[in-house]
Design a protein around this motif. Sequence first.
Motif, PDB file in Angstrom:
ATOM      1  N   VAL A 141       0.839  -1.204   0.000  1.00 46.28           N
ATOM      2  CA  VAL A 141       0.000   0.000   0.000  1.00 46.28           C
ATOM      3  C   VAL A 141       0.874   1.254   0.000  1.00 46.28           C
ATOM      4  N   ALA A 142       1.953   1.243   0.816  1.00 49.27           N
ATOM      5  CA  ALA A 142       2.851   2.412   0.885  1.00 49.27           C
ATOM      6  C   ALA A 142       3.513   2.641  -0.467  1.00 49.27           C
ATOM      7  N   GLN A 143       3.930   1.552  -1.113  1.00 53.38           N
ATOM      8  CA  GLN A 143       4.576   1.689  -2.426  1.00 53.38           C
ATOM      9  C   GLN A 143       3.570   2.194  -3.467  1.00 53.38           C
ATOM     10  N   GLN A 146       3.073   5.881  -2.910  1.00 48.17           N
ATOM     11  CA  GLN A 146       4.252   6.636  -3.383  1.00 48.17           C
ATOM     12  C   GLN A 146       4.257   6.690  -4.905  1.00 48.17           C
ATOM     13  N   HIS A 147       3.885   5.608  -5.556  1.00 47.64           N
ATOM     14  CA  HIS A 147       3.857   5.560  -7.009  1.00 47.64           C
ATOM     15  C   HIS A 147       2.809   6.529  -7.569  1.00 47.64           C
ATOM     16  N   ILE A 148       1.655   6.585  -6.905  1.00 47.09           N
ATOM     17  CA  ILE A 148       0.573   7.451  -7.393  1.00 47.09           C
ATOM     18  C   ILE A 148       0.870   8.914  -7.086  1.00 47.09           C
ATOM     19  N   LYS A 152       7.835  11.100  -1.621  1.00 47.56           N
ATOM     20  CA  LYS A 152       8.682  10.201  -0.816  1.00 47.56           C
ATOM     21  C   LYS A 152       8.781  10.818   0.579  1.00 47.56           C
ATOM     22  N   TRP A 153       8.252  10.091   1.563  1.00 44.87           N
ATOM     23  CA  TRP A 153       8.175  10.631   2.924  1.00 44.87           C
ATOM     24  C   TRP A 153       9.437  10.311   3.737  1.00 44.87           C
TER      25      TRP A 153
END
Length: 199
Positions: A141-143, A146-148, A152-153
């Motif tokens: 989900v995190a990836q 980030q992709h959408i 980058k946190w």
Amino acid sequence: MAEGNKLQDLEETGEALVAYINNSQLEKLRQVKDEHHALFDKHTETRKIVAQILNDVAQLEESASQKLMNMEEEKKQREAELESLEEQLRQCRAQSQMTDSELQFVQREFERLRTTEHELETLQNEVDEDTTEVIPSAVYVAQLYQHITKIKWEYDTPPNILKGVHYGADLATPIDIDTSVRSRREVSDQLWDFISTEW
């Protein structure tokens, strides 16, 4: 003892000389005179020999005395060296005891760390077992986010600070939002402004 005999011989010769003079025996007088000269020469030679012996003895005594002084000096040097070595040995023993104490401390610390590491491994295994199914989906989900969002946190910030970087088409924009001074709606709107609606 030999010196005493020579003196006695000299006296006897002197007495014989007086007797010969009294008897006016010229030939005997010459003989006594020659014996007296021979005795005197022998006495002189003996004195020279005794003087040489005494001189040699004095030199031997002086040499022995010098050797003894040298030996005493060398003995003092050896004693000083021995004291220095004993002091170094005492220092080395003290250093060795300190090193042994430090080594024991380090070994105790090492054992404590091994125990802690074992406990952490056990805890990690327990966490891994509990999150085997949850983490992969959370990572996915995190990836996906980030992709959408192209954001980058940074995850090592205080709880009320949002930090990261938005990688847009033309440039990268830093994000630094203090959520304690802004509403959730304002934060959400600001973040949605970064998202491109073009697909």
